[in-house]
Structure formats: C-alpha cells, structure tokens
Design an enzyme around this catalytic site. Structure first.
Site, PDB file in Angstrom:
ATOM      1  N   GLU A  78       0.606  -1.129   0.032  1.00 13.85           N
ATOM      2  CA  GLU A  78       0.340  -0.109  -0.096  1.00 13.85           C
ATOM      3  C   GLU A  78       0.426   1.548  -0.282  1.00 13.85           C
ATOM      4  OE1 GLU A  78      -2.618   0.128   2.919  1.00 13.85           O
ATOM      5  OE2 GLU A  78      -4.061  -1.980   2.547  1.00 13.85           O
ATOM      6  N   HIS A  96      -7.402   2.103   1.304  1.00 17.25           N
ATOM      7  CA  HIS A  96      -7.682   1.743   2.291  1.00 17.25           C
ATOM      8  C   HIS A  96      -8.680   2.139   3.916  1.00 17.25           C
ATOM      9  CE1 HIS A  96      -5.560  -1.053   5.435  1.00 17.25           C
ATOM     10  NE2 HIS A  96      -6.649  -0.911   6.204  1.00 17.25           N
TER      11      HIS A  96
END
Length: 530
Positions: A261, A279
C-alpha cells in the site's frame, strides 16, 4: 509538581483532548518531522499517533520517560511493539473503533459492484448517458458469502439480512447455533466459493489465511461472482485475482486493502472490472472520534497505573508481581490451544492452580481468551474485547482456581469442549529463577517443552521407527529440530510428539509426514511473540 507531558503527533478530534482532561501538559507536534519527534519524546510520558508517525526502536531509545504509545486506530505497523515491550512501554490501540465503518464500507463495495456506481458516476460526469452499459444486478435472492463471522462479519450479516439475500459463511470457529442466530448457513470454503454470487472477506491475515483465495478457488466460482476484500491485503492472491478478472472468469472485485500500500504498479490498476479504495475502512468521522477517545482513556489509565484493557503488549495496572509473569505464558497457551482445535469451541475453562490464586488472577482468563482468539478473528484482540468475542460465538467461559498444585508451584491450564464433542487441553508453568515458560501437558499427555515460536504436535499409534521417519523427512527438508519430546500413556497405544523447530514447515511437508506416520493429528502451531 509538573504535569506529565502527553504528545499528540497527528491530527485528532477535539473530543480526544477533552477525554485526556486537565491533568496533563498536552503538546502538539508533527510526528512526520523526525528531528522534532525525537526531541519531543525526550521528556514525554505518552504519545498519541495515527498511521503517519513511526515510533520505532530509534524513537523509543530517544524517550526517557515514555510509559505509553497510543495508536488512535487498529493497525500497529508503525509501532515497534517488541522494542516498546523491552523498554517497558505499554502500547495501546482502539480495536473496536472502526468495526461499524469497516462493515458499512464492505456493503458499499457490494452495492457499487452490483450497480456499477463508480463507473456510472465517472461516465455521467463526462457528459455521457449510457444507461444500458451499466445494467447491474440486485442483491435480492442472491447468495452472499461471508468469509469470517467475527465482529465485523457479524455486523455485515446483520445489515445484509434486510436485502432478502441468502447468507452463507465460512468460519471454522463459529458454532452452527451461533450461525443460526444470525440467519447464516455455514459451509466449507469450497462450497461457499462455488455457490456465492457475492463474497465479502472479514478474517485476519495469518500464515494460514495468506493467499486463502487463489486460482484454485476462482476456478470453482460462478462467472458472475463479485468479491470484496476490506479486511487485510494478501488474503486474496492478487496475481490470481488479476488473472480471474482479466479472463472474465469472475465478474468483478472490490478491494480496500492490498499486499503493498499504495499498490503502485499493480496490474490490478489496469482493469475495468475492479473498484479500488485507498484503505478507507476506518476513514469516517465517527470511527476517528471513537478511536481518539478510546486511546485517550487508555492513556489516562496507563499513567494512573490502572489496568489498561486495550494494551496489546502488556497488561498494565494493579496486578501482583506474582501473577504478572503468567500473563504472556497464558496468552501463548491460548495460541497453542487454538492451533489444536479442529471445530468451533463451545466452552473454555481457564484453570489456575498453586500459590498465586491468593491474588486476583482474573487477568489470566483474559490473557487466555486473547491468545485463543488472536489468530481466528479479523479485529485486534485485547483484554476488553476477548470476552465479547467469546460471548458472540456462544462460548461459555469459566475461571477455575485451586490453591493446590501437586507437581508444580503454579500450573496454568486451558481446557475446552468443541462442537464435535471432543475436548482439548494445554497446560504450562514457569520454572526456575529465570521463570522459563514451559508447556507441561497437551491433551492429557505429560510433556515438558520450552515455549518456542514454532511447534509441531503429532499424535499417532506408538510403534518403533516413527521418530526416524519424521526426523528423516524434516532433515531432508532442512528443517532443524531444536527440541523434541515423546509422551505416551501406554505401550503400543497413542503417542504424542512435540517438536520445536527453527523455521516454519511448509504444508506439503506436513502432509507428507502425516501420511508417512499415519498420524491422527499433525499440526504446526506458530506462537506469536506477546
């Protein structure tokens, strides 16, 4: 007397400051400014962070008076928990702050996949009016599979009940009675994959669940399947997902979490039949406020010397020094206990025997439950939510104490009944002046094995040559056996071997050993450092 200094290193809600109260010298800093962070930590008693501030070993070494690190959220990837524990610093988070937000995001992804909402929005804003291009499907009367019926999965099931869908779930730790209460039918993972029109994932990322859904599972799926992962990155094999979406083997996917990420350079970014969010599971005003208020209360408790329910590394507070060493041992016994369970728990007895029962040992029950549930639920497990997790699953929990311990000064045992009628148990104790943690009983077999990161437990029919067979298999695979003990209750009956090994054992090797010795049980158990 000067007030204790509390650092707020990232933007938190005003309610967080209010929850801290007037008893502290509250200072605001930019946690991403490394020199300023290290300088401010020198005389701070507590620090409140979110995800951008890294409290690593260097930062911990710079702190002289730090007693608590508080993460206003769930994840703790930016905190060196081991270094904090070694320094005697408590780490707390807010494990239940985002559960509603995460559940609602998953449902948002399901609806968006069903009705092409993001693509239709983009098209309409571009001046197009292509209604037929975005013909979707209803959730009504579809089969929706929920992988993981923990706190968040349960909230998802409760909210989806109103859509008139058929709900099925995979969770080996949930009893059929609990599933029936939720209106959910329990299936195996393969059955769920094959039957579902939609799937949403709500399980923790562990060695067992990493890559849980991959090419083999997608091969069993309907071509109309739409799958959502707002849990942990890596539970879906991203390469297999790309191949399934690219070939139209499945219809669509929604991801809020990724292996890396941000997922820069991922081929998933090139696909039209996937929707991505960065997220956002905890990114609501309500979740952020709950998180801030929760950790502010934990900071107050920690600095007042009270028990902190949301401590992830140590159970702070007024716990007798005789009881405290048993906390990490009991939690590790919980890991072993969970690793031995083949079906959902129905009851758990936490037994404490010996001289420590003259003190309050209730924290040992909490530690046992924390260890049991740490690897089987998607949310972070703490002393405050572990009993709730047991209650949600219909698990009856008792604390049993006895001042008499015949063989050991103190003996800690977790004993449980499973839904298939079987029972399991594991016991441990602390020995010597160094308080060495040892496992001394498994399922009625007497052993004495130091607690290690990687354990292998085997039960098989006692006969000559068995040790040589599995010793050869592990040796040829370059798996070093650090310790071993064989226990039996009678010659020629069932025998139990416990091995400590230096590295994880591949599943294919475990399967080969299981076949070679015709084992009734063969399990690798990884004990997370606590």
């Amino acid at each position: 007397m000067a007030k204790p200094i509390v650092l707020i290193a990232e933007e938190l809600s005003p309610a967080t400051v209010e929850a801290l109260g007037p008893d502290f010298d509250i200072r605001t800093i930019d946690g991403t400014d490394r020199p300023a962070l290290l300088d401010a930590l020198a005389d701070a008693s507590a620090i409140l962070i979110r995800s951008a501030t890294h409290v690593d070993a260097e930062a911990i070494a710079a702190s002289k008076q730090l007693k608590v690190i508080a993460r206003a959220g769930v994840g703790l990837d930016n905190v060196d928990i081991k270094a904090a524990t070694e320094a005697g610093i408590m780490v707390v988070n807010a494990p239940t702050s985002n559960v509603i937000s995460a559940a609602e995001l998953a449902i948002g992804h399901l609806l968006s996949l069903a009705r092409f909402i993001p693509d239709a929005n983009h098209s309409a804003k571009a001046g197009e009016w292509k209604r037929s291009k975005f013909t979707g499907v209803e959730l009504y009367e579809k089969t929706i599979g929920i992988v993981g019926l923990g706190r968040i999965g349960t909230l998802v099931a409760q909210r989806l009940a109103g859509f008139g869908a058929e709900l099925v779930a995979y969770d080996p730790y949930v009893t059929p009675a609990r599933a029936q209460q939720l209106g959910v039918t329990m299936l195996s993972l393969d059955e769920l994959i094959a039957q579902s029109d939609f799937i949403t994932i709500h399980i923790p990322k562990t060695p067992e669940t990493t890559g849980l859904i991959g090419a083999d599972q997608f091969a069993k799926a309907k071509p109309t399947l739409r799958i959502v992962n707002a849990s942990r990155g890596g539970i879906i094999d991203e390469d297999a997902l790309y191949a399934a979406l690219k070939s139209k083997r499945i219809a669509g996917a929604g991801l809020d979490v990724f292996v890396n990420e941000p997922p820069t350079g991922s081929p998933l970014l090139s696909l039209d039949n996937i929707q991505l969010t960065p997220h956002l599971g905890a990114s609501t005003d309500e979740a952020q406020e709950k998180a801030g208020v929760s950790v502010a209360r934990s900071v107050r408790l920690a600095l007042d010397g009270e028990l902190v329910p949301d401590a992830v590394n140590v159970a702070g507070g007024v716990i007798d020094t005789s009881v405290r060493p048993g906390i990490p041992l009991m939690e590790k016994l919980g890991h072993v206990f969970a690793g031995l369970a083949d079906s959902p728990l129905t009851s758990v007895d936490v037994e404490v025997r010996g001289e420590i029962v003259e003190f309050d040992v209730s924290v040992l029950k909490l530690a046992a439950l924390k260890g049991i549930f740490s690897n089987i639920v998607s949310e972070s497990v703490s002393y405050v939510n572990a009993p709730l997790l047991a209650e949600q699953r219909g698990v009856v929990v008792r604390l049993v104490t006895d001042p008499v311990s015949e063989e050991y000064r103190n003996l800690l045992t977790i004993r449980g009944a499973l839904s298939d009628g079987s029972q399991i148990s594991v016991s441990g104790t602390l020995t010597g002046t160094k308080q060495v943690e040892k496992i001394v009983e498994i399922n009625g077999y007497d052993v004495e094995v130091p607690v290690a990161e990687h354990l292998i437990v085997m039960i098989y029919t006692d006969r000559p040559g068995i040790v040589a067979v599995y010793g050869k298999e592990f040796g040829e695979a370059n798996i070093n056996i650090a310790g071993m003990q064989v226990a039996r209750q009678s010659a020629g009956g069932q025998a139990l071997s416990v091995l400590t090994v230096d590295s994880p054992v591949p599943d294919h090797l475990l399967d080969r050993v299981r076949t070679a010795i015709d084992a009734d049980l063969l399990r690798e158990i990884d004990i997370v450092e606590v």
